[in-house]
Motif scaffolding. Structure first.
Motif, PDB file in Angstrom:
ATOM      1  N   VAL A  76       0.863  -1.176   0.000  1.00  0.00           N
ATOM      2  CA  VAL A  76       0.000   0.000   0.000  1.00  0.00           C
ATOM      3  C   VAL A  76       0.902   1.230   0.000  1.00  0.00           C
ATOM      4  O   VAL A  76       1.809   1.340   0.835  1.00  0.00           O
ATOM      5  CB  VAL A  76      -0.954   0.020   1.214  1.00  0.00           C
ATOM      6  CG1 VAL A  76      -1.636   1.375   1.352  1.00  0.00           C
ATOM      7  CG2 VAL A  76      -2.001  -1.068   1.088  1.00  0.00           C
ATOM      8  N   HIS A  77       0.670   2.129  -0.947  1.00  0.00           N
ATOM      9  CA  HIS A  77       1.499   3.328  -1.055  1.00  0.00           C
ATOM     10  C   HIS A  77       1.317   4.184   0.195  1.00  0.00           C
ATOM     11  O   HIS A  77       0.183   4.502   0.578  1.00  0.00           O
ATOM     12  CB  HIS A  77       1.121   4.126  -2.304  1.00  0.00           C
ATOM     13  CG  HIS A  77       2.127   5.150  -2.688  1.00  0.00           C
ATOM     14  ND1 HIS A  77       2.299   6.323  -1.988  1.00  0.00           N
ATOM     15  CD2 HIS A  77       3.046   5.180  -3.698  1.00  0.00           C
ATOM     16  CE1 HIS A  77       3.242   7.034  -2.543  1.00  0.00           C
ATOM     17  NE2 HIS A  77       3.727   6.360  -3.583  1.00  0.00           N
ATOM     18  N   GLU A  94       1.716   7.278   0.791  1.00  0.00           N
ATOM     19  CA  GLU A  94       1.175   8.623   0.612  1.00  0.00           C
ATOM     20  C   GLU A  94      -0.227   8.618   0.021  1.00  0.00           C
ATOM     21  O   GLU A  94      -1.105   9.363   0.456  1.00  0.00           O
ATOM     22  CB  GLU A  94       2.122   9.447  -0.275  1.00  0.00           C
ATOM     23  CG  GLU A  94       3.482   9.685   0.367  1.00  0.00           C
ATOM     24  CD  GLU A  94       4.449  10.384  -0.580  1.00  0.00           C
ATOM     25  OE1 GLU A  94       4.043  10.699  -1.722  1.00  0.00           O
ATOM     26  OE2 GLU A  94       5.603  10.611  -0.176  1.00  0.00           O
ATOM     27  N   THR A  95      -0.462   7.768  -0.976  1.00  0.00           N
ATOM     28  CA  THR A  95      -1.767   7.779  -1.667  1.00  0.00           C
ATOM     29  C   THR A  95      -2.757   6.779  -1.089  1.00  0.00           C
ATOM     30  O   THR A  95      -3.955   6.899  -1.316  1.00  0.00           O
ATOM     31  CB  THR A  95      -1.590   7.463  -3.164  1.00  0.00           C
ATOM     32  OG1 THR A  95      -1.136   6.105  -3.304  1.00  0.00           O
ATOM     33  CG2 THR A  95      -0.587   8.407  -3.817  1.00  0.00           C
ATOM     34  N   GLY A  96      -2.246   5.767  -0.363  1.00  0.00           N
ATOM     35  CA  GLY A  96      -3.132   4.731   0.175  1.00  0.00           C
ATOM     36  C   GLY A  96      -3.592   3.733  -0.870  1.00  0.00           C
ATOM     37  O   GLY A  96      -4.428   2.873  -0.582  1.00  0.00           O
ATOM     38  N   GLU A  97      -3.048   3.808  -2.083  1.00  0.00           N
ATOM     39  CA  GLU A  97      -3.421   2.871  -3.143  1.00  0.00           C
ATOM     40  C   GLU A  97      -2.718   1.536  -2.946  1.00  0.00           C
ATOM     41  O   GLU A  97      -1.587   1.483  -2.483  1.00  0.00           O
ATOM     42  CB  GLU A  97      -3.051   3.456  -4.513  1.00  0.00           C
ATOM     43  CG  GLU A  97      -3.816   4.713  -4.872  1.00  0.00           C
ATOM     44  CD  GLU A  97      -3.280   5.359  -6.128  1.00  0.00           C
ATOM     45  OE1 GLU A  97      -4.086   5.698  -7.011  1.00  0.00           O
ATOM     46  OE2 GLU A  97      -2.045   5.530  -6.242  1.00  0.00           O
ATOM     47  N   GLY A  98      -3.424   0.446  -3.331  1.00  0.00           N
ATOM     48  CA  GLY A  98      -2.862  -0.887  -3.206  1.00  0.00           C
ATOM     49  C   GLY A  98      -2.233  -1.352  -4.512  1.00  0.00           C
ATOM     50  O   GLY A  98      -2.711  -1.010  -5.601  1.00  0.00           O
ATOM     51  N   LEU A 127      -1.300  -1.531 -10.044  1.00  0.00           N
ATOM     52  CA  LEU A 127      -2.357  -0.969  -9.210  1.00  0.00           C
ATOM     53  C   LEU A 127      -3.535  -1.942  -9.129  1.00  0.00           C
ATOM     54  O   LEU A 127      -4.046  -2.393 -10.162  1.00  0.00           O
ATOM     55  CB  LEU A 127      -2.808   0.366  -9.811  1.00  0.00           C
ATOM     56  CG  LEU A 127      -3.792   1.219  -9.030  1.00  0.00           C
ATOM     57  CD1 LEU A 127      -3.167   1.724  -7.734  1.00  0.00           C
ATOM     58  CD2 LEU A 127      -4.236   2.402  -9.902  1.00  0.00           C
ATOM     59  N   THR A 128      -3.943  -2.295  -7.914  1.00  0.00           N
ATOM     60  CA  THR A 128      -5.057  -3.245  -7.782  1.00  0.00           C
ATOM     61  C   THR A 128      -6.351  -2.661  -8.340  1.00  0.00           C
ATOM     62  O   THR A 128      -7.212  -3.411  -8.801  1.00  0.00           O
ATOM     63  CB  THR A 128      -5.266  -3.690  -6.321  1.00  0.00           C
ATOM     64  OG1 THR A 128      -5.414  -2.546  -5.482  1.00  0.00           O
ATOM     65  CG2 THR A 128      -4.103  -4.538  -5.847  1.00  0.00           C
ATOM     66  N   ASP A 129      -6.474  -1.337  -8.339  1.00  0.00           N
ATOM     67  CA  ASP A 129      -7.649  -0.709  -8.974  1.00  0.00           C
ATOM     68  C   ASP A 129      -7.675  -1.003 -10.470  1.00  0.00           C
ATOM     69  O   ASP A 129      -8.747  -1.108 -11.073  1.00  0.00           O
ATOM     70  CB  ASP A 129      -7.654   0.812  -8.758  1.00  0.00           C
ATOM     71  CG  ASP A 129      -8.321   1.210  -7.455  1.00  0.00           C
ATOM     72  OD1 ASP A 129      -8.984   0.353  -6.839  1.00  0.00           O
ATOM     73  OD2 ASP A 129      -8.182   2.380  -7.050  1.00  0.00           O
ATOM     74  N   ARG A 130      -6.507  -1.125 -11.077  1.00  0.00           N
ATOM     75  CA  ARG A 130      -6.414  -1.444 -12.511  1.00  0.00           C
ATOM     76  C   ARG A 130      -6.908  -2.864 -12.752  1.00  0.00           C
ATOM     77  O   ARG A 130      -7.637  -3.136 -13.705  1.00  0.00           O
ATOM     78  CB  ARG A 130      -4.964  -1.286 -12.969  1.00  0.00           C
ATOM     79  CG  ARG A 130      -4.752  -1.422 -14.467  1.00  0.00           C
ATOM     80  CD  ARG A 130      -5.112  -0.131 -15.181  1.00  0.00           C
ATOM     81  NE  ARG A 130      -5.000  -0.280 -16.609  1.00  0.00           N
ATOM     82  CZ  ARG A 130      -3.885  -0.032 -17.306  1.00  0.00           C
ATOM     83  NH1 ARG A 130      -2.783   0.344 -16.688  1.00  0.00           N
ATOM     84  NH2 ARG A 130      -3.879  -0.152 -18.607  1.00  0.00           N
TER      85      ARG A 130
END
Length: 202
Positions: free
Chosen positions: A74-75, A77-81, A98-101
């Motif tokens: 998990v980043h 700063e951005t909280g992205e996984g 990116l797990t969102d991808r």
């Protein structure tokens, strides 16, 4: 699609991810009749390309399982996984996946049922926008009609090895991660329809 990454260029190597992936691929083929694509020690472009190809291969009559074993992050700063392919660099996010991808690709697939199984640190981020399902008790009188009703609906299910924290690669001399060992045991001993909620509960 089964993915296992052990040998990283810039992160510490893992011990069991490839073995876990091979064992999962074998049981999915031999016990459950899946057509499996197995990727081991692979890169971001190959993983993402394989997921994109599935969009064009699966139909509304198909069921899809995506299994990932490897580093996750998990980043700060951005909280992205992210899933981390073997070419991921801690100083450069270019090759982080990116797990969102992954989630967006799966969301638009025609496949009726998709199950994503993620065995990585911080894998719970994958479910941050998910809603919980429910369990049908196998001994309930309405089990078969309820299962038939559910199986006719489109679903996207995620099973992760943990929440927003690190997870164990293995304990002692085990050939599998703690999560994969339990997952494989359930698949091996199962002798009936195994819905996602019951798999999660076990």
């Amino acid at each position: 699609l089964v993915i296992g990454n052990n040998q990283y260029k810039h992160f510490s190597d893992l011990r069991t991810a490839v073995n876990d992936a091979r064992a999962v691929a074998h049981i999915l083929e031999s016990n459950y009749g899946f057509n499996v694509t197995l990727l081991t020690n692979t890169t971001r472009s190959i993983i993402l390309g394989s997921i994109k190809n599935l969009r064009h291969q699966v139909s509304s009559d198909d069921n899809l399982l995506v299994y990932y074993a490897g580093h996750g992050l998990v980043h700060p700063e951005t909280g992205e996984g992210f899933w981390l392919p073997i070419d991921a660099d801690p100083e450069d996010e270019t090759n982080w996946l990116l797990t969102d991808r992954v989630r967006s690709q799966i969301k638009v697939m025609l496949a009726k049922h998709v199950l994503v199984v993620a065995d990585s640190c911080f894998s719970g981020e994958f479910t941050r926008s998910a809603t919980r399902g429910f369990t049908i008790e196998p001994n309930a009188p309405n089990y078969v009609p309820a299962l038939q009703r559910l199986s006719s609906k489109r679903s996207r299910t995620v099973l992760t090895s943990g929440g927003l924290e690190p997870v164990l690669d293995s304990i002692g001399n085990s050939k599998h991660s703690v999560f994969a060992k339990a997952f494989l045991s359930i698949l091996e001993s199962n002798d009936r329809v195994l819905d996602g909620a019951r798999l999660f509960h076990q």
